[in-house]
Design a protein around this motif. Structure first.
Motif, PDB file in Angstrom:
ATOM      1  N   TYR A   1      36.798  35.299  45.024  1.00 38.77           N
ATOM      2  CA  TYR A   1      35.805  36.297  45.427  1.00 38.77           C
ATOM      3  C   TYR A   1      36.376  37.094  46.598  1.00 38.77           C
ATOM      4  O   TYR A   1      37.243  36.603  47.345  1.00 38.77           O
ATOM      5  CB  TYR A   1      34.503  35.630  45.892  1.00 38.77           C
ATOM      6  CG  TYR A   1      33.806  34.787  44.862  1.00 38.77           C
ATOM      7  CD1 TYR A   1      32.763  35.302  44.100  1.00 38.77           C
ATOM      8  CD2 TYR A   1      34.174  33.454  44.665  1.00 38.77           C
ATOM      9  CE1 TYR A   1      32.110  34.511  43.155  1.00 38.77           C
ATOM     10  CE2 TYR A   1      33.518  32.658  43.724  1.00 38.77           C
ATOM     11  CZ  TYR A   1      32.492  33.203  42.976  1.00 38.77           C
ATOM     12  OH  TYR A   1      31.845  32.413  42.044  1.00 38.77           O
ATOM     13  N   ASP A   2      35.860  38.309  46.802  1.00 37.36           N
ATOM     14  CA  ASP A   2      36.201  38.992  48.041  1.00 37.36           C
ATOM     15  C   ASP A   2      35.283  38.455  49.140  1.00 37.36           C
ATOM     16  O   ASP A   2      34.377  37.645  48.884  1.00 37.36           O
ATOM     17  CB  ASP A   2      36.138  40.513  47.898  1.00 37.36           C
ATOM     18  CG  ASP A   2      34.724  41.056  47.674  1.00 37.36           C
ATOM     19  OD1 ASP A   2      33.738  40.355  47.981  1.00 37.36           O
ATOM     20  OD2 ASP A   2      34.614  42.206  47.190  1.00 37.36           O
TER      21      ASP A   2
ATOM     22  N   GLN B   1      40.350  37.207  50.608  1.00 43.29           N
ATOM     23  CA  GLN B   1      39.533  36.671  49.531  1.00 43.29           C
ATOM     24  C   GLN B   1      39.266  35.187  49.750  1.00 43.29           C
ATOM     25  O   GLN B   1      39.949  34.518  50.535  1.00 43.29           O
ATOM     26  CB  GLN B   1      40.193  36.897  48.168  1.00 43.29           C
ATOM     27  CG  GLN B   1      41.509  36.167  47.964  1.00 43.29           C
ATOM     28  CD  GLN B   1      42.109  36.469  46.598  1.00 43.29           C
ATOM     29  OE1 GLN B   1      42.251  35.584  45.761  1.00 43.29           O
ATOM     30  NE2 GLN B   1      42.477  37.729  46.387  1.00 43.29           N
TER      31      GLN B   1
ATOM     32  N   ARG C   1      32.878  39.612  50.665  1.00 43.32           N
ATOM     33  CA  ARG C   1      31.464  39.968  50.562  1.00 43.32           C
ATOM     34  C   ARG C   1      30.786  39.274  49.392  1.00 43.32           C
ATOM     35  O   ARG C   1      29.593  39.457  49.156  1.00 43.32           O
ATOM     36  CB  ARG C   1      31.319  41.478  50.438  1.00 43.32           C
ATOM     37  CG  ARG C   1      31.763  42.231  51.690  1.00 43.32           C
ATOM     38  CD  ARG C   1      30.747  42.073  52.802  1.00 43.32           C
ATOM     39  NE  ARG C   1      31.240  42.610  54.071  1.00 43.32           N
ATOM     40  CZ  ARG C   1      30.499  42.746  55.166  1.00 43.32           C
ATOM     41  NH1 ARG C   1      29.231  42.370  55.125  1.00 43.32           N
ATOM     42  NH2 ARG C   1      31.006  43.217  56.288  1.00 43.32           N
ATOM     43  N   GLY C   2      31.565  38.501  48.630  1.00 38.03           N
ATOM     44  CA  GLY C   2      30.982  37.733  47.547  1.00 38.03           C
ATOM     45  C   GLY C   2      31.128  38.341  46.175  1.00 38.03           C
ATOM     46  O   GLY C   2      30.594  37.801  45.198  1.00 38.03           O
ATOM     47  N   GLU C   3      31.874  39.442  46.062  1.00 40.29           N
ATOM     48  CA  GLU C   3      32.110  40.048  44.753  1.00 40.29           C
ATOM     49  C   GLU C   3      33.136  39.210  44.000  1.00 40.29           C
ATOM     50  O   GLU C   3      34.230  38.943  44.498  1.00 40.29           O
ATOM     51  CB  GLU C   3      32.631  41.469  44.917  1.00 40.29           C
ATOM     52  CG  GLU C   3      32.771  42.250  43.626  1.00 40.29           C
ATOM     53  CD  GLU C   3      31.429  42.676  43.033  1.00 40.29           C
ATOM     54  OE1 GLU C   3      31.394  42.889  41.803  1.00 40.29           O
ATOM     55  OE2 GLU C   3      30.453  42.790  43.798  1.00 40.29           O
ATOM     56  N   LYS C   4      32.772  38.804  42.781  1.00 33.91           N
ATOM     57  CA  LYS C   4      33.692  37.982  41.996  1.00 33.91           C
ATOM     58  C   LYS C   4      34.899  38.814  41.573  1.00 33.91           C
ATOM     59  O   LYS C   4      34.758  39.902  41.013  1.00 33.91           O
ATOM     60  CB  LYS C   4      32.990  37.416  40.768  1.00 33.91           C
ATOM     61  CG  LYS C   4      33.880  36.510  39.927  1.00 33.91           C
ATOM     62  CD  LYS C   4      33.115  35.914  38.747  1.00 33.91           C
ATOM     63  CE  LYS C   4      34.019  35.064  37.857  1.00 33.91           C
ATOM     64  NZ  LYS C   4      33.276  34.471  36.712  1.00 33.91           N
ATOM     65  N   LEU C   5      36.084  38.299  41.847  1.00 30.07           N
ATOM     66  CA  LEU C   5      37.318  38.983  41.472  1.00 30.07           C
ATOM     67  C   LEU C   5      37.855  38.478  40.141  1.00 30.07           C
ATOM     68  O   LEU C   5      38.223  39.262  39.278  1.00 30.07           O
ATOM     69  CB  LEU C   5      38.370  38.787  42.564  1.00 30.07           C
ATOM     70  CG  LEU C   5      38.002  39.311  43.960  1.00 30.07           C
ATOM     71  CD1 LEU C   5      39.092  38.945  44.968  1.00 30.07           C
ATOM     72  CD2 LEU C   5      37.772  40.816  43.920  1.00 30.07           C
ATOM     73  N   ARG C   6      37.905  37.171  39.981  1.00 25.27           N
ATOM     74  CA  ARG C   6      38.479  36.615  38.746  1.00 25.27           C
ATOM     75  C   ARG C   6      38.331  35.098  38.746  1.00 25.27           C
ATOM     76  O   ARG C   6      38.116  34.484  39.813  1.00 25.27           O
ATOM     77  CB  ARG C   6      39.970  36.958  38.641  1.00 25.27           C
ATOM     78  CG  ARG C   6      40.832  36.245  39.667  1.00 25.27           C
ATOM     79  CD  ARG C   6      42.267  36.697  39.647  1.00 25.27           C
ATOM     80  NE  ARG C   6      42.387  38.095  40.019  1.00 25.27           N
ATOM     81  CZ  ARG C   6      42.443  38.523  41.286  1.00 25.27           C
ATOM     82  NH1 ARG C   6      42.369  37.654  42.275  1.00 25.27           N
ATOM     83  NH2 ARG C   6      42.572  39.800  41.550  1.00 25.27           N
TER      84      ARG C   6
ATOM     85  N   VAL D   1      26.925  34.490  50.426  1.00 24.44           N
ATOM     86  CA  VAL D   1      28.143  35.159  49.952  1.00 24.44           C
ATOM     87  C   VAL D   1      28.458  34.709  48.530  1.00 24.44           C
ATOM     88  O   VAL D   1      28.687  35.520  47.636  1.00 24.44           O
ATOM     89  CB  VAL D   1      29.328  34.866  50.904  1.00 24.44           C
ATOM     90  CG1 VAL D   1      30.607  35.517  50.390  1.00 24.44           C
ATOM     91  CG2 VAL D   1      29.009  35.365  52.311  1.00 24.44           C
ATOM     92  N   VAL D   2      28.490  33.402  48.317  1.00 23.65           N
ATOM     93  CA  VAL D   2      28.670  32.838  46.982  1.00 23.65           C
ATOM     94  C   VAL D   2      27.482  31.925  46.721  1.00 23.65           C
ATOM     95  O   VAL D   2      27.309  30.918  47.418  1.00 23.65           O
ATOM     96  CB  VAL D   2      29.985  32.048  46.853  1.00 23.65           C
ATOM     97  CG1 VAL D   2      30.117  31.445  45.454  1.00 23.65           C
ATOM     98  CG2 VAL D   2      31.184  32.937  47.162  1.00 23.65           C
TER      99      VAL D   2
END
Length: 447
Positions: free
Chosen positions: A373-374, A357, A376-381, A340-341
């Motif tokens: 991150y969300d 998150q 699913r591992g998408e970087k948010l900020r 995920v990360v």
């Protein structure tokens, strides 16, 4: 209840006290600074009487040597008085939300132990839920931790005699302010956890022989289940490994309340840095048994949260700097683990779930950096922190729009911030008033 204590100073984020924690593990630890004898420098851990006398004599000799070397001139007297003033400041724990109410701890800088507070909103007037000094029998017991049920109706709190490891947990009805008759005895190291259907899971050791509490081996640990309002004589063992008497079990419930996660250590959980994992589907019925998810001591596995059947763990598996993986309870084999990360150039220190998150903190050049991150591992900020220092984030419920963080730095003794999950902004909620002006000092980072 889902709460984390990510490091040796993590309970500052809950109670503003100094505690000793198992490395990187969730759960309670004895509050050393709540023990008046420890504060006086006479005890760090429970010792047999003979060892305690020898330790006290050694400490006294060291103090006499120090006093003779430093002398007692006016400069030292002034320094002592000034240090006493600047170290006497109030502190706040990170608030957690349960059942529409917030709970946190507060110390005024004078009392030995923190007081548990509650309020319907963070900006509302607070009331005292529990004052440990009113239930500690003249200082005989120390406050060993607290857990609030998901609906906010019940409080479990632990009392340890003489600041030792043996803890008795009590349950209080927060509507009436009275304790229920049941208690959980012979508990060490680990908190009980509430489920959403009125059960309490707790782990305990066999009762030691009278007078043999200090010498008793930490063998025969087992996980029990209790139904609130029923006598503990009806409690049953739901997980134990008598074939491995040294194994111990730390308990957590996933943020959505679906799974009980049992983290297994050979010895105190977290000490060796490798864990096995068992899970119990809490919707599977009262007689369901836990099943092993990871059945070898091969890697560090620390629960961070979940996304349905995908359990999220911080791990050292194939990642010395640690990464976050998802283990699906339907396909738990190692080959099916999903990153995920990923691991980065700096070691991951902690991972907590706030709403939908993950906030991942890393240690970079001796200070904390945080990234959201969300699931699913998408970087948010990247999360901007108040300055150079150490930050701990507290987990929040799945539907939460905000969380909280504790920040301490070179000039800030410890402040609590609200974390806006949508924007990533941190807003000061509680800052201790101190006898010095932090603005007169400005820490800098040197490359």
């Amino acid at each position: 209840m889902f709460a984390r204590h990510p490091g040796p100073f993590a309970c500052f984020a809950r109670c503003g006290d100094v505690r000793v924690h198992r490395r990187g593990r969730a759960g309670p630890a004895r509050c050393l600074s709540a023990d008046p004898a420890w504060r006086a420098g006479r005890r760090s851990l429970p010792l047999a009487r003979g060892r305690r006398r020898r330790a006290s004599a050694w400490i006294a000799a060291q103090n006499r040597h120090t006093d003779s070397a430093l002398g007692g001139g006016p400069a030292r007297t002034a320094l002592r008085e000034r240090l006493a003033v600047v170290h006497r400041y109030e502190s706040f724990g990170v608030p957690v939300r349960r059942g529409g109410r917030y709970f946190w701890t507060h110390r005024d800088g004078v009392r030995d132990q923190a007081v548990l507070m509650t309020a319907p909103a963070l900006d509302a007037a607070a009331t005292v839920v529990l004052d440990p000094e009113t239930v500690s029998a003249g200082g005989r017991f120390t406050f060993a931790g607290w857990v609030v049920s998901p609906d906010g109706k019940y409080l479990a709190y632990g009392l340890a005699e003489g600041g030792g490891d043996w803890t008795t947990w009590h349950v209080r009805d927060l509507a009436t302010g009275k304790d229920l008759p049941e208690t959980f005895d012979h508990v060490k190291y680990y908190r009980p956890v509430f489920t959403r259907d009125g059960r309490v899971f707790y782990s305990r050791f066999p009762a030691p022989p009278k007078g043999g509490e200090i010498k008793a081996l930490d063998h025969g640990h087992a996980v029990h289940v209790h139904r609130l309002g029923r006598p503990t004589s009806e409690d049953r063992v739901v997980f134990a490994r008598p074939d491995h008497p040294t194994w111990q079990f730390d308990l957590e419930v996933t943020p959505d309340g679906r799974y009980l996660v049992i983290t297994i250590g050979d010895g105190q959980v977290g000490d060796r840095g490798v864990e096995r994992i068992a899970t119990l589907d809490l919707r599977a019925g009262a007689t369901a048994a836990p099943r092993l998810l990871v059945d070898d001591f091969d890697t560090e596995l620390i629960l961070a949260g979940n996304d349905g059947p995908r359990l999220l763990f911080k791990t050292t598996a194939d990642a010395p700097n640690k990464r976050v993986v998802a283990i699906d309870v339907r396909r738990p084999e190692r080959a099916a683990w999903q990153t995920v990360v990923p691991a980065g150039p700096h070691a991951i220190h902690d991972v907590v779930q706030i709403g939908r998150q993950l906030v991942v903190t890393s240690l970079v050049d001796a200070h904390t950096e945080a990234v959201a991150y969300d699931l699913r591992g998408e970087k948010l900020r990247e999360v901007g922190l108040p300055g150079l220092g150490t930050a701990y984030f507290a987990a929040a419920e799945p539907g939460a729009s905000e969380g909280a963080a504790y920040f301490t730095g070179f000039t800030v003794p410890g402040a609590v911030y609200r974390y806006d999950a949508a924007s990533g902004a941190l807003t000061a909620w509680k800052r201790p008033s101190t006898a010095f002006d932090p603005a007169h000092s400005r820490p800098s980072r040197y490359s």
